[in-house]
Motif scaffolding. Structure first.
Motif, PDB file in Angstrom:
ATOM      1  N   THR A 212      42.433  38.160  37.815  1.00 23.28           N
ATOM      2  CA  THR A 212      41.032  38.204  37.361  1.00 23.28           C
ATOM      3  C   THR A 212      40.237  39.342  38.007  1.00 23.28           C
ATOM      4  N   GLY A 213      40.819  39.997  39.017  1.00 22.80           N
ATOM      5  CA  GLY A 213      39.996  40.950  39.751  1.00 22.80           C
ATOM      6  C   GLY A 213      39.000  40.160  40.594  1.00 22.80           C
ATOM      7  N   THR A 214      37.995  40.854  41.137  1.00 22.53           N
ATOM      8  CA  THR A 214      37.077  40.186  42.076  1.00 22.53           C
ATOM      9  C   THR A 214      35.781  39.718  41.415  1.00 22.53           C
ATOM     10  N   ARG A 215      35.691  39.836  40.088  1.00 23.96           N
ATOM     11  CA  ARG A 215      34.410  39.539  39.432  1.00 23.96           C
ATOM     12  C   ARG A 215      33.953  38.088  39.659  1.00 23.96           C
ATOM     13  N   PHE A 216      34.810  37.125  39.362  1.00 26.22           N
ATOM     14  CA  PHE A 216      34.425  35.712  39.512  1.00 26.22           C
ATOM     15  C   PHE A 216      34.164  35.394  40.989  1.00 26.22           C
ATOM     16  N   LEU A 217      35.011  35.946  41.873  1.00 22.90           N
ATOM     17  CA  LEU A 217      34.794  35.716  43.311  1.00 22.90           C
ATOM     18  C   LEU A 217      33.415  36.203  43.717  1.00 22.90           C
TER      19      LEU A 217
END
Ligand code: FQP
Ligand code: MG
Length: 209
Positions: A147-152
């Motif tokens: 997901t990459g770091t976007r949701f984090l």
């Protein structure tokens, strides 16, 4: 649990350590300064029965020697039987409500992938959330797409007091992206289990924050 304890979260099962002795790998990682350990013995080659329990106890004993929290993945019965420091569950494991009821004050970690999963975790006093896979991973054959770091980053922004650890394909080279996005720490399997120099690898995770 203090959020700094998530700094370098080592996760391992015997399935992750093909070549040499898993307990030797764990001791090296503890000596190198990993800050929390998760016992995650699963998959086709996982130990079972008494060998599974004995291996868990040996890992727990090493964690106690280095006063590092010993967390059990998925298996609440084992966590309770060993009086582990905590339990980590995902969305396909028992419910957060049930887990919190049964483990009392022990550390409870939950994997979350959406805001609604996050809200349930918070409702039952989760101590930290695991978010990922941030990058591609080979340590979990049923992993969701990276997901990459976007949701984090979204979670860190909206819930600044919630401890967050990123997981999935994290290496010393990309760990800074996870921390910059708002992670309190990084969960690591292969980068440590497959390292030629575990001491150096763990130090790099600490330096490259
Ligand atoms: N084991 C984990 N530990 C973390 C932690 F936050 F601790 F880094 N985050 C996420 C997972 C993934 O948990 P889950 O989705 O149940 O899959 P599995 O049981 O195969 O690990
Ligand atoms: Mg699980």
């Amino acid at each position: 649990m203090k959020r700094e304890q998530l700094e370098v979260y080592f996760i391992m099962g015997s399935q992750n350590v093909k070549s040499n002795e898993p307990l030797a790998v764990l001791e090296k990682a503890l000596q190198a300064g990993v800050t929390i350990f998760q016992f995650r013995e699963k998959g086709a080659d996982a130990r079972t029965g008494q060998a599974y329990e004995d291996f868990a106890r040996a890992c727990q004993k090493l964690c106690q020697k280095y006063t590092i929290p010993f967390i059990v993945n998925d298996d609440i019965e084992l966590a309770l039987k060993l009086d582990a420091d905590g339990l980590h569950i995902g969305q396909d494991d028992l419910s957060v409500k049930e887990a919190r009821k049964r483990i009392g004050e022990k550390i409870l970690g939950v994997s979350v992938h959406t805001m609604s999963e996050l809200e349930v975790a918070i409702q039952f006093d989760t101590d930290y959330v695991g978010i990922g896979p941030i990058y591609g991973t080979k340590s979990k054959d049923d992993a969701k797409p990276a997901t990459g770091t976007r949701f984090l980053n979204q979670v860190a922004t909206n819930y600044p007091s919630l401890p967050i650890v990123g997981i999935g394909g994290i290496t010393p080279e990309n760990t800074h992206e996870v921390i910059r996005a708002g992670g309190d720490g990084v969960a690591v399997i292969s980068a440590i289990c497959e390292s030629e120099d575990i001491q150096a690898t763990v130090q790099l995770f600490k330096i490259n924050k």
